[in-house]
Design a protein around this motif. Structure first.
Motif, PDB file in Angstrom:
ATOM      1  N   UNK A 142      -4.716   2.078  -3.272  1.00  0.00           N
ATOM      2  CA  UNK A 142      -3.703   2.901  -2.596  1.00  0.00           C
ATOM      3  C   UNK A 142      -3.037   2.117  -1.459  1.00  0.00           C
ATOM      4  N   UNK A 143      -3.860   1.428  -0.663  1.00  0.00           N
ATOM      5  CA  UNK A 143      -3.328   0.624   0.442  1.00  0.00           C
ATOM      6  C   UNK A 143      -2.470  -0.524  -0.064  1.00  0.00           C
ATOM      7  N   UNK A 144      -2.936  -1.171  -1.150  1.00  0.00           N
ATOM      8  CA  UNK A 144      -2.182  -2.316  -1.677  1.00  0.00           C
ATOM      9  C   UNK A 144      -0.834  -1.858  -2.221  1.00  0.00           C
ATOM     10  N   UNK A 145      -0.853  -0.736  -2.954  1.00  0.00           N
ATOM     11  CA  UNK A 145       0.415  -0.231  -3.506  1.00  0.00           C
ATOM     12  C   UNK A 145       1.408   0.100  -2.391  1.00  0.00           C
ATOM     13  N   UNK A 146       0.878   0.657  -1.328  1.00  0.00           N
ATOM     14  CA  UNK A 146       1.758   1.013  -0.214  1.00  0.00           C
ATOM     15  C   UNK A 146       2.253  -0.251   0.493  1.00  0.00           C
ATOM     16  N   UNK A 147       1.328  -1.195   0.699  1.00  0.00           N
ATOM     17  CA  UNK A 147       1.691  -2.427   1.408  1.00  0.00           C
ATOM     18  C   UNK A 147       2.757  -3.217   0.651  1.00  0.00           C
ATOM     19  N   UNK A 148       2.571  -3.327  -0.672  1.00  0.00           N
ATOM     20  CA  UNK A 148       3.540  -4.091  -1.478  1.00  0.00           C
ATOM     21  C   UNK A 148       4.736  -3.252  -1.936  1.00  0.00           C
ATOM     22  N   UNK A 201       8.966  -6.761   5.852  1.00  0.00           N
ATOM     23  CA  UNK A 201       8.745  -6.967   7.285  1.00  0.00           C
ATOM     24  C   UNK A 201       8.234  -5.706   7.989  1.00  0.00           C
ATOM     25  N   UNK A 202       7.434  -4.956   7.267  1.00  0.00           N
ATOM     26  CA  UNK A 202       6.750  -3.818   7.892  1.00  0.00           C
ATOM     27  C   UNK A 202       5.370  -4.293   8.324  1.00  0.00           C
ATOM     28  N   UNK A 203       5.084  -4.129   9.566  1.00  0.00           N
ATOM     29  CA  UNK A 203       3.760  -4.520  10.042  1.00  0.00           C
ATOM     30  C   UNK A 203       2.785  -3.384   9.763  1.00  0.00           C
ATOM     31  N   UNK A 258      -3.344  -7.438  11.611  1.00  0.00           N
ATOM     32  CA  UNK A 258      -2.021  -6.923  11.230  1.00  0.00           C
ATOM     33  C   UNK A 258      -1.435  -7.821  10.161  1.00  0.00           C
ATOM     34  N   UNK A 259      -1.006  -7.183   9.057  1.00  0.00           N
ATOM     35  CA  UNK A 259      -0.357  -7.923   7.978  1.00  0.00           C
ATOM     36  C   UNK A 259       1.104  -7.518   7.917  1.00  0.00           C
ATOM     37  N   UNK A 260       1.919  -8.520   7.629  1.00  0.00           N
ATOM     38  CA  UNK A 260       3.368  -8.284   7.576  1.00  0.00           C
ATOM     39  C   UNK A 260       3.802  -8.310   6.112  1.00  0.00           C
ATOM     40  N   UNK A 261       4.365  -7.160   5.656  1.00  0.00           N
ATOM     41  CA  UNK A 261       4.767  -7.090   4.251  1.00  0.00           C
ATOM     42  C   UNK A 261       6.090  -7.822   4.040  1.00  0.00           C
TER      43      UNK A 261
END
Lengths: 396, 220
Positions: free
Chosen positions: A195-201, A167-169, A161-164
């Motif tokens: 796609x995942x990185x853009x969403x995560x950041x 603070x969205x896990x 689990x990464x926390x952006x």
């Protein structure tokens, strides 16, 4: 003539054994100094190798967007414009940033999995699992560095689990782990789909952090970069520029310590010099006596040269061995944080250590040359003095 | 023959502590003789002996060996000349403390093209002649003053030199060692060596063929 040199060799080695305290003092002093200087230089060589490797797998050109002189998000439409520049083979979108896990910070890189085989990341081998492929786009799959896998105690098949920043896990599934234990390049890396990185950041729509540009084979990247420089608000980084930046950071860190330890060595040499001149009555007396019995000035210098070279090579070689062990086996406690201060690497990271010819040569040069000067020069000064005076001065 | 012509030695010339140790001394020393330099302490005997044996350069004057001036010769030439012709016995003995008696005796051989091992037998024999063969393997610091002086004598003679220079050879030794030294010096002269000594010892003066008395740096 040859027999005489054999006699002088024999006498010199005998002196090393008989003047045990003098020999041990020199060995210990130089051992300490060369151990430290070797550890710093070998680590610096390792870091520079890492820099070269990181740059070798970097794109030919990296394009960033500047706003008010600062790096900002770059519109993906720039990729189309750049693709049309003569000489450009391919442009990959990339979004990257940092993520904190516990007290450590890791690097997240988002790439289009279909273009992954272009990036240097694909050149890194995996310890377990697989690389990302086209099906992983937006699937929440990641490949992680072995350092992260070790610290988090995870492997391919596990979730993390990464926390952006907001603070969205977000849960990610690890599909592969890089194997290169000592590579800074992959050690702290979490590779995911663009796609995942853009969403995560939480990147703005149609934006990425930078563009990776690959030029046609045989072309000079700088020539292609020149054609792109007319585009507004862009900064183009080529591999040479990246390498200079990396090396400047590593060399500056290593350089500080090299300078410090060179100062230490010079101090040691000065002490040895003053001892040889002021304290070395024993040595003065010996030189006077040898001259009386028919040792020429050259013979006396030869004796001292043999002694110094033997002690110097032995102590320095042993120091280098200790320095290598200190850095490579014990991970240079006390030095590693300073040497890696520029990187967000946790202390579990193994310091890359490389023994280069240049460093070995430098270490021998900064240790043995001062030793030779501090022993041979006083011996020479004594040897060109009348033997009676040399012995008399030694007695007073 | 050794000849000194108008030899002068001034230490610390031009400084506040300038000292004229030897002033304008001339002398001739015939081959195959024992010659004694005598005089009170501080009269310049040791300085004169050191200059004659080429381990100290005079401030002025000339020293000749068999008619040839040697002071203008190079340092290397003088070193080789000492190596091939001289044996030294010092007042303060001057043995290397980290070495055994035998190793000290063999020290002059290390400067030559000869193998020190080949001289071991000769060295042991000579130590035996002076009654200290059983001390050959002992470190110098384990020997008495008399024994050390005898070791110094053997070291001076190990290469069978033509000239022997001995500075106060009996000053720090017991009566028995003194007698051994007298006998040794006499034998050396009889064997054809030239012996130059500085001494206060009346017995040594008696067995000398010639005596040069010094006072305050000059010939008395």
């Amino acid at each position: 003539m040859l027999k005489k040199h054999r006699n002088i060799f024999s006498y010199s080695f005998d002196c090393l054994k008989r003047y045990r305290m003098r020999s041990i003092a020199i060995i210990v002093t130089f051992l300490v100094a060369t151990t430290m200087i070797s550890a710093v230089l070998f680590a610096k060589d390792g870091l520079e190798r890492e820099a070269e490797y990181s740059v070798s797998v970097a794109p030919d050109l990296t394009v960033q967007y500047l706003k008010a002189g600062r790096v900002a998000q770059i519109p993906v439409t720039y990729a189309d414009n750049i693709s049309r520049v003569e000489g450009v083979d391919r442009v990959l979108l990339r979004t990257w940033g940092y993520v904190g896990i516990g007290t450590n910070t890791y690097t997240v890189i988002g790439l289009d999995p279909s273009g992954l085989n272009y990036s240097g990341i694909a050149a890194s081998s995996l310890e377990s699992g697989r690389f990302l492929n086209a099906d992983d786009s937006g699937a929440g799959n990641v490949v992680v560095g072995q350092l992260i896998a070790g610290i988090l105690d995870v492997t391919a098949g596990d979730d993390m689990i990464l926390l952006s920043e907001s603070v969205d896990a977000k849960r990610f599934h690890i599909v592969g782990v890089f194997s290169d234990k000592e590579s800074i390049y992959t050690a702290d890396m979490i590779v995911m789909s663009l796609e995942d990185a853009n969403e995560f950041f939480k990147m703005d729509e149609g934006m990425v952090t930078d563009l990776c540009v690959y030029v046609n084979e045989g072309l000079v990247p700088q020539d292609v970069a020149a054609k792109m420089s007319a585009m507004p608000n862009v900064r183009i980084l080529d591999q040479d520029l990246l390498l200079r930046g990396y090396k400047a950071a590593y060399a500056a860190k290593g350089g500080i310590f090299t300078t410090l330890w060179t100062i230490v060595l010079v101090a040691v040499a000065l002490i040895a010099f003053s001892q040889a001149i002021v304290v070395g009555h024993e040595s003065k007396f010996e030189v006077g006596l040898l001259k009386t019995f028919g040792f020429s000035t050259l013979d006396v210098i030869e004796v001292r040269l043999i002694e110094s070279l033997t002690l110097g090579f032995f102590a320095t070689s042993l120091g280098m061995l200790f320095g290598f062990a200190y850095a490579a086996i014990f991970n240079a406690p006390g030095l590693v944080d300073i040497l890696l201060g520029w990187a967000f690497l946790p202390s579990e990271f193994r310091l890359p250590v490389v023994v280069s010819f240049e460093s070995v040569f430098s270490i021998y040069a900064v240790t043995i040359i001062p030793l030779l000067i501090t022993t041979v020069v006083p011996a020479w000064l004594n040897a060109i003095t009348d033997p009676e005076l040399a012995m008399r001065r030694a007695a007073t | 023959m050794i000849e000194a012509r108008n030899i002068t030695k001034i230490y610390n010339r031009g400084k506040f502590n300038e000292t004229a140790a030897v002033v304008d001394i001339s002398l001739k020393i015939k081959d195959k003789t024992i010659v004694a330099l005598t005089g009170p302490s501080g009269c310049g005997k040791t300085t004169m002996l050191s200059m004659l044996s080429l381990i100290l350069t005079p401030s002025s004057g000339e020293i000749l060996y068999d008619g040839d001036g040697v002071l203008r010769a190079s340092d290397f030439w003088k070193t080789v000349f000492r190596r091939n012709n001289f044996g030294f016995v010092f007042q303060h003995i001057n043995l290397l403390p980290q070495y055994t008696a035998l190793e000290n005796v063999l020290l002059p051989i290390y400067a030559s093209d000869e193998d020190p091992a080949q001289y071991k037998e000769r060295a042991t024999m000579m130590l035996d002649e002076l009654g200290i063969a059983d001390r050959a393997g002992h470190l110098v610091e384990q020997l008495s003053g008399g024994e050390q002086q005898r070791v110094a004598f053997v070291r001076a003679l190990i290469k069978n030199p033509r000239y022997i220079f001995a500075d106060e050879p009996t000053v720090f030794v017991d009566e028995e060692t003194s007698k051994i030294i007298y006998r040794t010096l006499t034998r050396l002269r009889d064997e054809g060596r030239t012996v130059v000594i500085s001494t206060h010892d009346v017995e040594l003066m008696k067995l000398s063929d010639d005596t040069f008395r010094m006072c305050k740096g000059r010939r008395a």
